[in-house]
Design an enzyme around this catalytic site. Structure first.
Site, mmCIF file in Angstrom:
data_model
loop_
_atom_site.group_PDB
_atom_site.id
_atom_site.type_symbol
_atom_site.label_atom_id
_atom_site.label_comp_id
_atom_site.label_asym_id
_atom_site.label_seq_id
_atom_site.Cartn_x
_atom_site.Cartn_y
_atom_site.Cartn_z
ATOM 1 N N ARG A 123 0.813 -1.236 0.000
ATOM 2 C CA ARG A 123 0.000 0.000 0.000
ATOM 3 C C ARG A 123 0.840 1.276 0.000
ATOM 4 N NH1 ARG A 123 -3.573 -2.896 3.601
ATOM 5 N NH2 ARG A 123 -5.241 -3.767 2.321
ATOM 6 N N LYS A 145 4.351 11.464 -11.296
ATOM 7 C CA LYS A 145 3.519 10.644 -12.186
ATOM 8 C C LYS A 145 4.211 9.301 -12.369
ATOM 9 C CE LYS A 145 1.028 13.948 -15.096
ATOM 10 N NZ LYS A 145 0.863 14.454 -16.471
ATOM 11 N N GLU A 187 12.181 17.672 -24.839
ATOM 12 C CA GLU A 187 11.442 18.074 -23.629
ATOM 13 C C GLU A 187 12.016 19.371 -23.058
ATOM 14 O OE1 GLU A 187 8.729 16.497 -22.408
ATOM 15 O OE2 GLU A 187 8.810 14.487 -23.279
ATOM 16 N N LYS A 229 9.377 22.933 -13.769
ATOM 17 C CA LYS A 229 8.466 21.825 -13.478
ATOM 18 C C LYS A 229 8.082 21.822 -11.999
ATOM 19 C CE LYS A 229 6.984 17.297 -14.241
ATOM 20 N NZ LYS A 229 7.065 16.064 -14.997
ATOM 21 N N GLU A 239 -2.781 17.867 -11.874
ATOM 22 C CA GLU A 239 -3.092 18.285 -13.240
ATOM 23 C C GLU A 239 -4.554 18.706 -13.399
ATOM 24 O OE1 GLU A 239 -0.883 16.140 -16.366
ATOM 25 O OE2 GLU A 239 -2.680 16.318 -17.582
ATOM 26 N N ARG A 243 -0.677 22.241 -14.892
ATOM 27 C CA ARG A 243 0.254 21.147 -15.176
ATOM 28 C C ARG A 243 0.035 20.568 -16.566
ATOM 29 N NH1 ARG A 243 2.460 16.261 -11.263
ATOM 30 N NH2 ARG A 243 3.735 15.289 -12.879
ATOM 31 N N ASN A 247 2.108 18.976 -21.217
ATOM 32 C CA ASN A 247 1.787 18.021 -22.284
ATOM 33 C C ASN A 247 1.859 18.649 -23.671
ATOM 34 O OD1 ASN A 247 1.247 15.859 -20.503
ATOM 35 N ND2 ASN A 247 -0.733 16.771 -20.033
ATOM 36 N N HIS A 250 2.333 16.557 -26.803
ATOM 37 C CA HIS A 250 2.174 15.149 -26.451
ATOM 38 C C HIS A 250 0.952 14.495 -27.089
ATOM 39 C CE1 HIS A 250 5.459 15.946 -23.755
ATOM 40 N NE2 HIS A 250 5.455 14.701 -23.314
ATOM 41 N N HIS A 254 1.861 11.437 -29.081
ATOM 42 C CA HIS A 254 1.407 10.104 -28.661
ATOM 43 C C HIS A 254 0.699 9.380 -29.792
ATOM 44 C CE1 HIS A 254 1.378 10.839 -24.003
ATOM 45 N NE2 HIS A 254 2.551 10.456 -24.451
ATOM 46 N N HIS A 268 10.185 8.642 -27.948
ATOM 47 C CA HIS A 268 9.171 9.536 -27.385
ATOM 48 C C HIS A 268 9.526 11.006 -27.638
ATOM 49 C CE1 HIS A 268 6.186 11.183 -24.698
ATOM 50 N NE2 HIS A 268 7.134 11.778 -23.990
HETATM 51 N N1 GLY Z 1 5.326 14.774 -18.034
HETATM 52 C C1 GLY Z 1 4.278 15.665 -17.752
HETATM 53 C C2 GLY Z 1 3.976 15.797 -16.303
HETATM 54 O O1 GLY Z 1 4.705 15.304 -15.478
HETATM 55 O O2 GLY Z 1 2.991 16.379 -15.936
#
Ligand code: GLY
Length: 371
Positions: A123, A145, A187, A229, A239, A243, A247, A250, A254, A268
């Protein structure tokens, strides 16, 4: 050269990202304050372990920390339910308990997999990120994330689980191929494009130095991305708003990755590079952004040796309908309407929540996709 400390202000879950050369050799002493026992499990990318595992092991030994190493095959295929099950069983076999800690040692794949395993192991257990690719250092290792992929798409099963510490050692980037370095650089450019025009200008000048891994330039680039960031994550961890700007490129990217597959034919970062250029061109087509800014964005992407166009991907006749279908699977899509990060200018991205799939379809035809 000194180590830069970037705090991620998340209250009780706040942590630091350290950026600088030689952090691998300090990992033991840096991690020690977070340990209840003197024990960690290192989840390592198999190739990274061969290249840098001895340095990490020596650092743990010096700090009196027992470190068991679990290696995971390199590559996106490891972000799977199967690999998660294998890893969970290996962690259980080590009889790791909640007072111990997991160390994710590798690029974005390892950070995502080990971080997700840490979020569900008994957990939830603490973990530390030691990112070894440029992409992981500037983006995926920061912000909590974690996820695995499923045949239905990337990162669809996962959790927010913040690390206790991130150690971004710039010296490990020397072992990356030029192609991987460029992919991570997409990035880096993304940060300038989405929210910092002065950083973008700095990158226009310093791209060769960063790609050549000149320490001062690299440290400046990584630390500025991490600071941006950290600031965004502290404001919007889950997000709900800002946030999402991270993206940029992306949703377009993607869709290309989903179409081509994840076997290394398109990295990527390369997909994100094309995606950023497309986001700017689409913004121009909607009257939101000037053509000059879109061209300037493309020039900077191309100057770093990255693709800007689907035509840069040889032998790929893309079908607009299929790309739109992939975009509709995006986590941000709601009720058939697509969400895109678009731009008003370089350094001024915003979230457009109500983009019609027909507009995207038509745009993709102008980009060289077939109906
Ligand atoms: N890679 C995008 C984020 O961490 O929100």
């Amino acid at each position: 050269m000194t180590v830069v400390t970037v705090p991620v202000g998340l209250g009780a879950r706040a942590y630091n990202v350290l950026v600088g050369p030689g952090l691998l050799d300090q990992a033991g002493e840096q991690i020690l304050p977070f340990l209840k026992s003197r024990r960690v499990a290192v989840v390592a990318d198999a190739s990274v372990q061969v290249l840098h595992g001895a340095r990490l092991a020596a650092s743990f030994a010096k700090a009196g920390i027992k470190a068991d190493v679990i290696t995971v095959p390199s590559g996106e295929a490891s972000k799977s339910f199967e690999q998660l099950a294998i890893l969970s069983d290996q962690l259980l076999a080590l009889e790791l308990d909640r007072g111990d800690l997991i160390v994710a040692f590798g690029g974005g794949v390892i950070g995502d997999l080990a971080g997700f395993a840490a979020s569900i192991y008994k957990r939830g257990i603490d973990f530390v990120q030691i990112p070894t690719t440029l992409l992981a250092q500037v983006d995926s290792s920061v912000g909590g994330k974690t996820a695995i992929d499923t045949p239905r798409g990337k990162n669809l099963i996962g959790a927010f689980h913040q690390p206790r510490l991130v150690l971004a050692d710039l010296t490990v980037l020397d072992s990356l191929s030029d192609r991987e370095m460029r992919a991570g650089f997409a990035e880096v450019l993304k940060y300038g494009l989405l929210g910092d025009a002065s950083f973008f200008e700095w990158l226009e000048v310093h791209t060769p130095a960063v790609l050549a891994r000149e320490t001062e330039a690299l440290a400046e680039a990584v630390a500025r991305c991490v600071a941006m960031k950290a600031e965004i994550v502290a404001e919007d961890e889950r997000e709900a708003g800002r946030r999402a700007l991270l993206n940029l490129g992306h949703t377009f990217g993607h869709a290309l990755e989903a179409e081509i597959g994840f076997d290394g034919a398109l990295l990527h970062g390369e997909a994100v590079a094309i995606g950023c250029a497309q986001a700017f061109r689409f913004s121009v087509s909607q009257g939101l952004c000037s053509g000059q800014d879109a061209e300037r964005a493309s020039r900077a992407i191309a100057a770093s040796g990255l693709p800007t166009d689907i035509a840069d991907l040889p032998g790929m006749p893309f079908r607009a309908e299929r790309l739109v279908h992939h975009m509709a699977q995006d986590k941000k899509a709601e009720g058939g309407r697509l969400t895109f990060i678009l731009a008003r200018a370089i350094g001024d991205a915003f979230t457009a929540k109500d983009v019609s799939s027909a507009a995207i379809h038509d745009f993709l035809l102008t980009e060289g996709a077939v109906p």
